[in-house]
Write a protein that holds these residues in place. Structure first.
Motif, PDB file in Angstrom:
ATOM      1  N   ALA A 111     -11.094 -72.039  77.093  1.00 16.03           N
ATOM      2  CA  ALA A 111     -10.454 -72.228  75.794  1.00 16.03           C
ATOM      3  C   ALA A 111     -11.453 -72.860  74.831  1.00 16.03           C
ATOM      4  O   ALA A 111     -12.354 -73.599  75.244  1.00 16.03           O
ATOM      5  N   HIS A 112     -11.271 -72.570  73.573  1.00 15.14           N
ATOM      6  CA  HIS A 112     -12.102 -73.143  72.511  1.00 15.14           C
ATOM      7  C   HIS A 112     -11.452 -74.443  72.040  1.00 15.14           C
ATOM      8  O   HIS A 112     -10.289 -74.448  71.640  1.00 15.14           O
ATOM      9  N   VAL A 113     -12.208 -75.550  72.065  1.00 13.69           N
ATOM     10  CA  VAL A 113     -11.681 -76.834  71.599  1.00 13.69           C
ATOM     11  C   VAL A 113     -12.170 -77.106  70.180  1.00 13.69           C
ATOM     12  O   VAL A 113     -13.191 -76.579  69.743  1.00 13.69           O
ATOM     13  N   VAL A 114     -11.454 -77.960  69.471  1.00 11.69           N
ATOM     14  CA  VAL A 114     -11.694 -78.147  68.040  1.00 11.69           C
ATOM     15  C   VAL A 114     -13.021 -78.826  67.756  1.00 11.69           C
ATOM     16  O   VAL A 114     -13.628 -78.589  66.702  1.00 11.69           O
ATOM     17  N   ASP A 115     -13.529 -79.651  68.666  1.00 12.80           N
ATOM     18  CA  ASP A 115     -14.770 -80.376  68.382  1.00 12.80           C
ATOM     19  C   ASP A 115     -15.440 -80.799  69.682  1.00 12.80           C
ATOM     20  O   ASP A 115     -14.763 -81.140  70.653  1.00 12.80           O
ATOM     21  N   VAL A 116     -16.774 -80.759  69.686  1.00 13.39           N
ATOM     22  CA  VAL A 116     -17.544 -81.282  70.823  1.00 13.39           C
ATOM     23  C   VAL A 116     -18.614 -82.263  70.339  1.00 13.39           C
ATOM     24  O   VAL A 116     -19.594 -82.520  71.031  1.00 13.39           O
ATOM     25  N   GLY A 117     -18.414 -82.825  69.128  1.00  8.48           N
ATOM     26  CA  GLY A 117     -19.361 -83.795  68.602  1.00  8.48           C
ATOM     27  C   GLY A 117     -20.549 -83.128  67.952  1.00  8.48           C
ATOM     28  O   GLY A 117     -20.482 -81.979  67.495  1.00  8.48           O
ATOM     29  N   GLY A 118     -21.682 -83.838  67.898  1.00  4.58           N
ATOM     30  CA  GLY A 118     -22.895 -83.288  67.306  1.00  4.58           C
ATOM     31  C   GLY A 118     -22.688 -82.932  65.845  1.00  4.58           C
ATOM     32  O   GLY A 118     -21.993 -83.624  65.105  1.00  4.58           O
ATOM     33  N   ARG A 119     -23.317 -81.843  65.424  1.00  6.69           N
ATOM     34  CA  ARG A 119     -23.224 -81.395  64.030  1.00  6.69           C
ATOM     35  C   ARG A 119     -21.905 -80.690  63.718  1.00  6.69           C
ATOM     36  O   ARG A 119     -21.653 -80.325  62.580  1.00  6.69           O
ATOM     37  N   GLY A 120     -21.089 -80.466  64.732  1.00  4.34           N
ATOM     38  CA  GLY A 120     -19.857 -79.730  64.491  1.00  4.34           C
ATOM     39  C   GLY A 120     -20.087 -78.241  64.648  1.00  4.34           C
ATOM     40  O   GLY A 120     -21.197 -77.776  64.949  1.00  4.34           O
ATOM     41  N   PHE A 121     -19.045 -77.473  64.423  1.00  2.55           N
ATOM     42  CA  PHE A 121     -19.048 -76.032  64.648  1.00  2.55           C
ATOM     43  C   PHE A 121     -19.762 -75.352  63.479  1.00  2.55           C
ATOM     44  O   PHE A 121     -19.151 -75.034  62.462  1.00  2.55           O
ATOM     45  N   GLY A 122     -21.065 -75.130  63.618  1.00  2.00           N
ATOM     46  CA  GLY A 122     -21.828 -74.535  62.529  1.00  2.00           C
ATOM     47  C   GLY A 122     -23.196 -74.083  62.978  1.00  2.00           C
ATOM     48  O   GLY A 122     -23.598 -74.274  64.135  1.00  2.00           O
ATOM     49  N   ALA A 123     -23.957 -73.505  62.043  1.00  2.00           N
ATOM     50  CA  ALA A 123     -25.240 -72.882  62.364  1.00  2.00           C
ATOM     51  C   ALA A 123     -26.435 -73.773  62.088  1.00  2.00           C
ATOM     52  O   ALA A 123     -27.572 -73.349  62.269  1.00  2.00           O
ATOM     53  N   ASP A 124     -26.229 -75.016  61.644  1.00  2.00           N
ATOM     54  CA  ASP A 124     -27.323 -75.805  61.101  1.00  2.00           C
ATOM     55  C   ASP A 124     -28.189 -76.523  62.130  1.00  2.00           C
ATOM     56  O   ASP A 124     -29.264 -77.009  61.795  1.00  2.00           O
ATOM     57  N   ALA A 125     -27.743 -76.635  63.361  1.00  2.00           N
ATOM     58  CA  ALA A 125     -28.540 -77.329  64.373  1.00  2.00           C
ATOM     59  C   ALA A 125     -29.807 -76.537  64.696  1.00  2.00           C
ATOM     60  O   ALA A 125     -29.836 -75.312  64.594  1.00  2.00           O
ATOM     61  N   LYS A 126     -30.838 -77.263  65.115  1.00  2.00           N
ATOM     62  CA  LYS A 126     -32.103 -76.615  65.473  1.00  2.00           C
ATOM     63  C   LYS A 126     -32.278 -76.510  66.985  1.00  2.00           C
ATOM     64  O   LYS A 126     -33.239 -75.915  67.461  1.00  2.00           O
ATOM     65  N   SER A 127     -31.373 -77.102  67.757  1.00  2.00           N
ATOM     66  CA  SER A 127     -31.388 -76.950  69.218  1.00  2.00           C
ATOM     67  C   SER A 127     -29.987 -77.242  69.736  1.00  2.00           C
ATOM     68  O   SER A 127     -29.156 -77.835  69.040  1.00  2.00           O
ATOM     69  N   VAL A 128     -29.735 -76.850  70.971  1.00  2.00           N
ATOM     70  CA  VAL A 128     -28.424 -77.066  71.559  1.00  2.00           C
ATOM     71  C   VAL A 128     -28.111 -78.549  71.683  1.00  2.00           C
ATOM     72  O   VAL A 128     -26.938 -78.959  71.700  1.00  2.00           O
TER      73      VAL A 128
END
Length: 539
Positions: free
Chosen positions: A125-142
């Motif tokens: 299942a997909h959860v609403v949040d896992v911390g970090g930068r959030g659900f988006g494309a802006d991170a440069k690494s996992v």
């Protein structure tokens, strides 16, 4: 095997499917996140003791189901059989061992009968949040994208790992929702286990070995017969997508041999430095789904049918390797079916639908009081769908999630989760590509923060600069547009801001048309006009 024995096995096969369907519905009914509860962004299935998928629930998405089919083997590699006990539940969100990004939680539970391991149940299942930068494309690494959970025990002998729960609560923005979903996933597998044990005791089965052999042999024979009728050879296709800040080319070659269909993604552009990369496990899931839709849609999806499909790729954006950022892996994963089907259209002329919007237009909204004032904060996730491509002989469905199959959250449920207002949600006139059969319409969605609030949003959009293509002479669907109500154009990907008093307007792509527009029936065009499906220019 006698006819009576065959009938008995078929009845038990159907019973097994009902077991996993109840497993999935348990997750739907108990999930905390709207992405699961309202949209069905999940999967559930039962596996034999060797980790082979026996049956999947109808409820769920191909990206979750087909990655889950491979993921169970990774759990078995990580946790030795002697360390598996009754009441255990195992968990991970590893993108390369699970379903492709950190936001998806995969849980696997061993099922014991009379002290013997008889099956595994798995769900995602997909959860609403896992911390970090959030659900988006802006991170440069996992590592920037959120908390990583290696394959480990969520519960052992029925006792939950509370240390893991505390770590989760300290690392996510919506701890109650996320932890609640973890418990829902565990309950989902537990329901599957209890129903399976009831079935086996009722039918006096000690193992699933015989039933599994029946399922796999029947599926194998049906696949051999189906693939025998396909033309043999190789066909290639390319698809250009928006990418993050520059177009990205996806390439595929489909080869049909005796008893095998292979997809090779050589020629696809390299990995991106943004979070739009796709691990191969997710690429495989949607490549196999496309092949299944085109070659054997009525044959059950299990280990035996999936074994006929082979997916290969060098390292590229469709085979991203650790530690690439992969949060938005669904964007190109959802483009893979159009890419693969475009190659198959050359082998099966007149039988393959046109391109559609493909990727969901997901939007993650982080709402807060404006100017540091008083008010409510919330994380809101919406799944939105553009139009499907027209199909041979029939118009494309409008605002339909193909290939993912998820539902759109109801506006009321979305507004309930945070301080936003959805002012408009309607079909987008003129967005379906013209043709003998019209492409499905996209939709227009208008969202604003509630009075006294503002929000940032993560854009996860494509088909803005590269519209869905028609097939066999059909016209292209309309490209998407993202803007504020004052006309300011927004980027298709990345975190952006909507100030207090402004509205965000999303115009989703339409599907491509199929066939020569001159052959469209006059009554079909009249119906389009009467229903408001055409733009002013089309009328």
């Amino acid at each position: 095997m006698s006819d009576i024995a065959d009938i008995r096995m078929q009845v038990m096969w159907n019973r097994l499917i009902s077991v996993v369907e109840e497993q999935a519905l348990t997750l739907l009914r108990t999930a905390f996140s709207t992405s699961v509860r309202e949209s069905g962004d999940l999967s559930a299935g039962v596996f034999d003791p060797r980790g082979r998928m026996l049956a999947q629930a109808v409820t769920g998405t191909p990206g979750h189901v087909n990655t889950m089919a491979e993921a169970v083997a990774h759990f078995m590699d990580a946790i030795p059989r002697e360390e598996m006990f009754e009441g255990d539940t195992y968990v991970t969100n590893d993108p390369w061992l699970g379903t492709g990004h950190l936001h998806d939680i995969t849980m696997v539970s061993p099922s014991f009968l009379n002290g013997e391991l008889v099956a595994f149940f798995a769900c995602t299942a997909h959860v609403v949040d896992v911390g970090g930068r959030g659900f988006g494309a802006d991170a440069k690494s996992v590592y920037e994208e959120g908390i990583q959970i290696p394959i480990m025990k969520f519960a052992e002998r029925g006792k939950v790992n509370l240390d893991l729960v505390r770590i989760l609560r300290a690392n996510v923005r919506e701890p109650n929702q996320v932890v609640g979903d973890f418990y829902s996933l565990a309950a989902c597998n537990d329901v599957g286990h209890r129903r399976l044990v009831e079935m086996m005791r009722e039918t006096e089965l000690d193992t699933l070995e015989g039933l599994g052999q029946f399922i796999f042999s029947r599926t194998h024979d049906a696949m051999v017969e189906r693939l025998a009728g396909l033309p043999k050879g190789s066909w290639s296709n390319e698809l250009v997508t928006d990418g993050y800040d520059a177009p990205i080319k996806l390439a595929a070659k489909v080869t049909v041999r005796e008893n095998e269909v292979e997809v090779d993604f050589t020629g696809t552009d390299p990995m991106s430095r943004y979070g739009i990369n796709t691990p191969i496990i997710y690429t495989k899931a949607y490549a196999c789904y496309a092949l299944k839709c085109a070659t054997a849609p009525d044959i059950p999806n299990n280990a035996a049918s999936l074994a006929f499909y082979t997916v290969t790729s060098p390292v590229n954006i469709l085979n991203a390797v650790r530690p690439a950022p992969v949060a938005l892996r669904h964007i190109f994963g959802h483009m893979v079916p159009d890419l693969v089907l475009g190659a198959l259209a050359q082998a099966m002329p007149g039988k393959i639908l046109s391109e559609g919007a493909g990727a969901l237009w997901n939007i993650h909204i982080s709402a807060r009081p404006a100017n540091g004032g008083e008010g409510r904060r919330a994380e809101v996730l919406m799944f939105n769908s553009g139009g499907m491509g027209a199909r041979p002989g029939i118009d494309g469905p409008s605002a339909t999630a193909f290939p993912s199959g998820v539902h759109t959250m109801p506006v009321e449920a979305t507004e309930h989760t945070g301080p936003i207002v959805v002012w408009r949600k309607e079909l987008r006139p003129g967005s379906g590509g013209d043709g003998e059969f019209r492409g499905g319409l996209g939709q227009i969605i208008e969202i604003a923060p509630m009075e006294g609030h503002e929000f940032d949003f993560s854009a996860m959009f494509d088909r803005i600069h590269h519209a869905p293509r028609g097939r066999d002479g059909g016209g292209n669907g309309a490209a998407g547009i993202v803007r504020l109500d004052d006309g300011t154009l927004m980027r298709p990907k990345g975190w952006q801001h909507v100030p207090a008093g402004r509205r965000l307007i999303m115009e989703l792509p339409g599907g491509g048309g199929f066939g020569d527009p001159a052959k469209r029936a006059p009554e079909a065009r009249a119906a389009d006009r009467s229903k408001g499906y055409l733009s002013e220019n089309d009328k």
